[in-house]
Design a protein around this motif. Sequence first.
Motif, PDB file in Angstrom:
ATOM      1  N   ILE A  31       0.742  -0.484   5.571  1.00 56.32           N
ATOM      2  CA  ILE A  31       0.030  -1.761   5.457  1.00 56.32           C
ATOM      3  C   ILE A  31      -1.370  -1.462   4.927  1.00 56.32           C
ATOM      4  CG2 ILE A  31      -0.788  -3.799   6.702  1.00 56.32           C
ATOM      5  CD1 ILE A  31       1.355  -3.059   8.856  1.00 56.32           C
ATOM      6  N   VAL A  32      -1.701  -2.043   3.779  1.00 59.49           N
ATOM      7  CA  VAL A  32      -2.996  -1.802   3.146  1.00 59.49           C
ATOM      8  C   VAL A  32      -3.738  -3.131   3.039  1.00 59.49           C
ATOM      9  CG1 VAL A  32      -4.195  -0.786   1.178  1.00 59.49           C
ATOM     10  CG2 VAL A  32      -1.909   0.036   1.807  1.00 59.49           C
ATOM     11  N   ASP A  33      -4.804  -3.280   3.797  1.00 59.69           N
ATOM     12  CA  ASP A  33      -5.574  -4.527   3.809  1.00 59.69           C
ATOM     13  C   ASP A  33      -6.935  -4.231   4.423  1.00 59.69           C
ATOM     14  OD1 ASP A  33      -4.454  -7.752   3.718  1.00 59.69           O
ATOM     15  OD2 ASP A  33      -6.475  -7.335   4.462  1.00 59.69           O
ATOM     16  N   ASP A  34      -7.989  -4.880   3.898  1.00 56.38           N
ATOM     17  CA  ASP A  34      -9.324  -4.656   4.439  1.00 56.38           C
ATOM     18  C   ASP A  34      -9.642  -5.569   5.616  1.00 56.38           C
ATOM     19  OD1 ASP A  34      -9.477  -7.005   3.054  1.00 56.38           O
ATOM     20  OD2 ASP A  34     -11.248  -6.481   1.881  1.00 56.38           O
ATOM     21  N   ARG A  57       8.195   2.252  11.387  1.00 61.16           N
ATOM     22  CA  ARG A  57       6.988   3.038  11.695  1.00 61.16           C
ATOM     23  C   ARG A  57       5.875   2.530  10.784  1.00 61.16           C
ATOM     24  NH1 ARG A  57       5.625   8.283   9.004  1.00 61.16           N
ATOM     25  NH2 ARG A  57       3.820   9.168  10.095  1.00 61.16           N
ATOM     26  N   LEU A  58       4.818   1.993  11.358  1.00 64.18           N
ATOM     27  CA  LEU A  58       3.757   1.366  10.584  1.00 64.18           C
ATOM     28  C   LEU A  58       2.572   2.312  10.423  1.00 64.18           C
ATOM     29  CD1 LEU A  58       3.725  -2.249  12.087  1.00 64.18           C
ATOM     30  CD2 LEU A  58       5.133  -1.314  10.252  1.00 64.18           C
ATOM     31  N   LEU A  59       2.143   2.487   9.189  1.00 69.15           N
ATOM     32  CA  LEU A  59       0.914   3.210   8.878  1.00 69.15           C
ATOM     33  C   LEU A  59      -0.112   2.202   8.364  1.00 69.15           C
ATOM     34  CD1 LEU A  59       2.383   6.293   6.965  1.00 69.15           C
ATOM     35  CD2 LEU A  59       1.813   6.121   9.387  1.00 69.15           C
ATOM     36  N   HIS A  60      -1.370   2.551   8.498  1.00 66.55           N
ATOM     37  CA  HIS A  60      -2.418   1.586   8.165  1.00 66.55           C
ATOM     38  C   HIS A  60      -3.475   2.212   7.260  1.00 66.55           C
ATOM     39  CE1 HIS A  60      -0.992  -1.370  11.168  1.00 66.55           C
ATOM     40  NE2 HIS A  60      -0.663  -0.285  11.865  1.00 66.55           N
ATOM     41  N   ALA A  61      -3.918   1.460   6.262  1.00 67.91           N
ATOM     42  CA  ALA A  61      -5.035   1.836   5.394  1.00 67.91           C
ATOM     43  C   ALA A  61      -5.843   0.579   5.116  1.00 67.91           C
ATOM     44  CB  ALA A  61      -4.532   2.456   4.091  1.00 67.91           C
ATOM     45  N   HIS A  62      -7.139   0.762   4.943  1.00 67.45           N
ATOM     46  CA  HIS A  62      -8.031  -0.387   4.799  1.00 67.45           C
ATOM     47  C   HIS A  62      -8.674  -0.479   3.420  1.00 67.45           C
ATOM     48  CE1 HIS A  62      -7.585   0.237   9.131  1.00 67.45           C
ATOM     49  NE2 HIS A  62      -7.844  -1.058   9.262  1.00 67.45           N
ATOM     50  N   SER A  63      -8.271   0.362   2.495  1.00 68.21           N
ATOM     51  CA  SER A  63      -8.790   0.316   1.136  1.00 68.21           C
ATOM     52  C   SER A  63      -7.794   0.994   0.216  1.00 68.21           C
ATOM     53  CB  SER A  63     -10.151   1.021   1.047  1.00 68.21           C
ATOM     54  OG  SER A  63      -9.993   2.416   1.265  1.00 68.21           O
ATOM     55  N   GLY A  64      -8.000   0.826  -1.101  1.00 68.35           N
ATOM     56  CA  GLY A  64      -7.116   1.458  -2.057  1.00 68.35           C
ATOM     57  C   GLY A  64      -7.186   2.970  -1.982  1.00 68.35           C
ATOM     58  N   ASN A  65      -8.399   3.515  -1.860  1.00 72.35           N
ATOM     59  CA  ASN A  65      -8.541   4.972  -1.776  1.00 72.35           C
ATOM     60  C   ASN A  65      -7.880   5.527  -0.528  1.00 72.35           C
ATOM     61  OD1 ASN A  65      -9.980   5.170  -4.170  1.00 72.35           O
ATOM     62  ND2 ASN A  65     -11.954   4.849  -3.175  1.00 72.35           N
ATOM     63  N   ALA A  78       8.644   3.860   2.639  1.00 69.14           N
ATOM     64  CA  ALA A  78       9.624   2.982   2.008  1.00 69.14           C
ATOM     65  C   ALA A  78       8.963   1.799   1.323  1.00 69.14           C
ATOM     66  CB  ALA A  78      10.627   2.487   3.044  1.00 69.14           C
ATOM     67  N   VAL A  79       8.004   1.160   2.009  1.00 71.94           N
ATOM     68  CA  VAL A  79       7.410  -0.075   1.506  1.00 71.94           C
ATOM     69  C   VAL A  79       5.901  -0.027   1.716  1.00 71.94           C
ATOM     70  CG1 VAL A  79       7.387  -2.606   1.642  1.00 71.94           C
ATOM     71  CG2 VAL A  79       9.496  -1.354   2.121  1.00 71.94           C
ATOM     72  N   VAL A  80       5.170  -0.499   0.726  1.00 72.09           N
ATOM     73  CA  VAL A  80       3.725  -0.686   0.852  1.00 72.09           C
ATOM     74  C   VAL A  80       3.440  -2.184   0.791  1.00 72.09           C
ATOM     75  CG1 VAL A  80       1.459  -0.270  -0.158  1.00 72.09           C
ATOM     76  CG2 VAL A  80       3.190   1.530  -0.210  1.00 72.09           C
ATOM     77  N   LEU A  81       2.879  -2.718   1.883  1.00 73.49           N
ATOM     78  CA  LEU A  81       2.403  -4.102   1.902  1.00 73.49           C
ATOM     79  C   LEU A  81       0.942  -4.067   1.472  1.00 73.49           C
ATOM     80  CD1 LEU A  81       3.943  -5.334   5.274  1.00 73.49           C
ATOM     81  CD2 LEU A  81       4.778  -5.801   2.980  1.00 73.49           C
ATOM     82  N   LEU A  82       0.661  -4.466   0.252  1.00 70.23           N
ATOM     83  CA  LEU A  82      -0.628  -4.187  -0.388  1.00 70.23           C
ATOM     84  C   LEU A  82      -1.402  -5.469  -0.661  1.00 70.23           C
ATOM     85  CD1 LEU A  82      -2.550  -2.155  -1.783  1.00 70.23           C
ATOM     86  CD2 LEU A  82      -1.152  -2.394  -3.838  1.00 70.23           C
ATOM     87  N   ASP A  83      -2.648  -5.511  -0.154  1.00 75.55           N
ATOM     88  CA  ASP A  83      -3.540  -6.637  -0.411  1.00 75.55           C
ATOM     89  C   ASP A  83      -4.045  -6.547  -1.848  1.00 75.55           C
ATOM     90  OD1 ASP A  83      -6.703  -7.814   0.988  1.00 75.55           O
ATOM     91  OD2 ASP A  83      -5.095  -8.875  -0.041  1.00 75.55           O
ATOM     92  N   ARG A 109       8.698   0.879  -2.546  1.00 76.58           N
ATOM     93  CA  ARG A 109       8.641  -0.542  -2.909  1.00 76.58           C
ATOM     94  C   ARG A 109       7.260  -1.105  -2.575  1.00 76.58           C
ATOM     95  NH1 ARG A 109      11.822  -1.045  -6.528  1.00 76.58           N
ATOM     96  NH2 ARG A 109      10.950   1.042  -6.672  1.00 76.58           N
ATOM     97  N   ILE A 110       6.742  -1.931  -3.464  1.00 82.00           N
ATOM     98  CA  ILE A 110       5.402  -2.493  -3.295  1.00 82.00           C
ATOM     99  C   ILE A 110       5.507  -4.013  -3.234  1.00 82.00           C
ATOM    100  CG2 ILE A 110       3.093  -2.730  -4.296  1.00 82.00           C
ATOM    101  CD1 ILE A 110       3.521  -0.028  -5.636  1.00 82.00           C
ATOM    102  N   ILE A 111       4.995  -4.577  -2.158  1.00 82.50           N
ATOM    103  CA  ILE A 111       4.933  -6.031  -1.989  1.00 82.50           C
ATOM    104  C   ILE A 111       3.458  -6.413  -1.962  1.00 82.50           C
ATOM    105  CG2 ILE A 111       5.479  -7.990  -0.515  1.00 82.50           C
ATOM    106  CD1 ILE A 111       7.871  -6.447   0.539  1.00 82.50           C
ATOM    107  N   LEU A 112       3.018  -7.176  -2.974  1.00 89.68           N
ATOM    108  CA  LEU A 112       1.627  -7.620  -3.025  1.00 89.68           C
ATOM    109  C   LEU A 112       1.427  -8.823  -2.108  1.00 89.68           C
ATOM    110  CD1 LEU A 112       0.673  -7.433  -6.795  1.00 89.68           C
ATOM    111  CD2 LEU A 112       0.219  -5.778  -5.005  1.00 89.68           C
ATOM    112  N   ARG A 113       0.320  -8.814  -1.419  1.00 90.31           N
ATOM    113  CA  ARG A 113      -0.053  -9.955  -0.567  1.00 90.31           C
ATOM    114  C   ARG A 113      -1.505 -10.326  -0.862  1.00 90.31           C
ATOM    115  NH1 ARG A 113       1.572  -8.862   5.623  1.00 90.31           N
ATOM    116  NH2 ARG A 113       0.023  -7.207   5.441  1.00 90.31           N
TER     117      ARG A 113
END
Length: 745
Positions: A31-34, A57-65, A78-83, A109-113
Amino acid sequence: MSPQDDDLLAFIDEPEGGSSPPPRRMWTVLIVDDDEDVHESTRFALRGLEIEQRGLRLLHAHSGNECIEVLRTEHDVAVVLLDVVMESSTAGLLTVDRIRNELGRGKTRIILRTGQPGQAPEIDTIRRYDINDYKTKSELTRNKLYTALTTAVRSYAQLCALDESRRGLEQVVVSSHHLMAHDGLQGFASGVITQIASLLGIPCEGLVCASTSAPSAAITPERLRIIAAAGCFSGLVQRPVSEIGNPTIIDSLTRCLREQRNLLTERSLTLCFRGHDEARFAAFVDSPGPLGEVDRHLLEVFCTNISLCADNVELVSRLRSLAFTDTLLGLPNRSALIERIDLRPREGGAPPFNLALIDIDRFAETNDMFGHDYGDRLLAAIASRLRTALPRSCMVARISGDIFAVLGEEQIVSPDGLVALFADPFVIDGIERLVSVCMGFAHCGDEHGSGADLIKDASIALKRAKARGQNRHAFYTLEIGEETRAHTRMLHELQQAFGNAELSLAFQPQISLHDGHPVGVEALLRWRRRDGSFVSPADFIPVAERSGMITTLGAWVLRKALAALVQIQAAGFAHLRMAVNVSPVQLAAPGFAALLLDALAESGVAPQHLELEITESVAVMGTARSSALLEEIRALGVQIAVDDFGTGFSSLSYLDQLPLDRLKIDRAFVALLDSGRPGARIAEMIVPLGHCLDITVLAEGVEHPHQAERLHAMGCDEAQGFLFAKPMAVEPLLEWLHAQPGVAP
């Protein structure tokens, strides 16, 4: 899941208490979201769920880098939920680029949000990268999030399972990219036919696609339509499936869509592609022989990917609509107008046409007075009248806030024709309102530049019209264009000159006519090019004012002048004041008083030794506003002078209302003294006027002794000009001051 699960994801804290251990094998979702609330709500929504009998299993990131760094160490995501919008408006799309190209993660797989629909990715970006889904956060319910993840995870699992066993899998992914390049469902479906044939190595013959959004029970051959076909069936596009004439194909397509599954036989296969919201289509393949196990698996992967692509085709169409349509009024926008102009030469034999930009006079004040909702309804009423009154051959667009564009034949898009459309009042809330407009026109013949260039030309004409006042119009000409380009060149040179330290200050003494002693100096901005030539302030100051650069220049001049005054006072001339010119643009800028206070504090100069010279044009700010601002400045102890008095606004009422210390008689009136020509007596009138208002009077441009004598006889208090001293740098100024009798410390 219960119906309650379909509520929008709630941004709440996770309840206390432990949870059951996760299964031994889990799908990894990043999950990638600020926004931390998004992380919490997603964790809450997915807690306890399984996909294909495996937990999450959820991993978390708060920025693109941070996302990229996580993916460098996690190789089975498997999947990136990307802001879409994080540290910048393009952070999400740049991250997609890095995931695909820098890390080479093609299977993930990339799902944009996004929480901002207007921040949707560009169409070419969706085409270029394998973006698997796109959702606005407001539409993500728990069920829909689970469904999107399930589809994406299944796709990822199938990609991984077949990655090493079949090189054709790469072609599946490539097919998805190619299919995304098609505009609309029909083009997409035609691409599906081609890609299936290519994937299986069979002729592109006997393939039919049919679509439906009806419930399964209502699906009949008569209700299904052919949206793409090849070979002997190509003539049946847009006709009912019942007209195919082949019972086997009719039955296969109907059953496939009713039962929502693929149908495989030894001589054919019928593939079902199901998208969101029950929209689906099917493709029939007349195979020359039975398919092997690997090909069957490849087709399953293909169907999974194409189902996602089908939804993205709708997304692309929606994005195109957003990209080319003004959402408030439903009119074409600037991008659509540019595209229309660019395509016009290809229409062949098109007559010459005009582009008109229409700007509503005082629209900002209308918004301030009646509110933005009223302003929106006024815009809608104007848009409606333009669309109704103008022929269909004319294109009406909205290119910015209150600026409309009309593109059409020159006899229709003309000043007389368009002005007439605003003769009758508009009725808003039952009240009639007359609207005046300014218009800029650009003509275009058989040969013309791009749409962007034509809009720029019309914009230049519109600015010229607005400069003349309300309810005006102007046509773009080569002369106007050259003048504008000269302005642009001057601005560019001025910006470079400022950065290259080509600007400096010169100081001209101001003399008391009572005793001949210096009482102050005026700071004058000078621009000396590297070749030694000077640029007149009359040329570059207006450019700086129109561009807004004057605020930066003015702040620099103020600080430099105060620093020079510190040097002058340190040399023993503590009684002198420093006069600094201030543009109305500077005064109108927010925070000018704070800037002034900071500059005084930074220099250590006492406020009473600083004088700000304003022009009469400051009155256009409005007496109340300008008076309040000048009172605030004067309360600091700073003096206020009116420069070039008699050449501008010249209203006696504002003289009595504004807090002024000094009037400066313009040099033009000084030059006319004793000439007997019109204007010669103006100076004689200004001196007693100033004294009546307890304002000191200073004359500019004094070059001859008889002028100084005449001014002294009239009672003028102070003067400056070449008779006393030319503008000079600080060092020569100090030498000049030391040479004055009775002045040296």
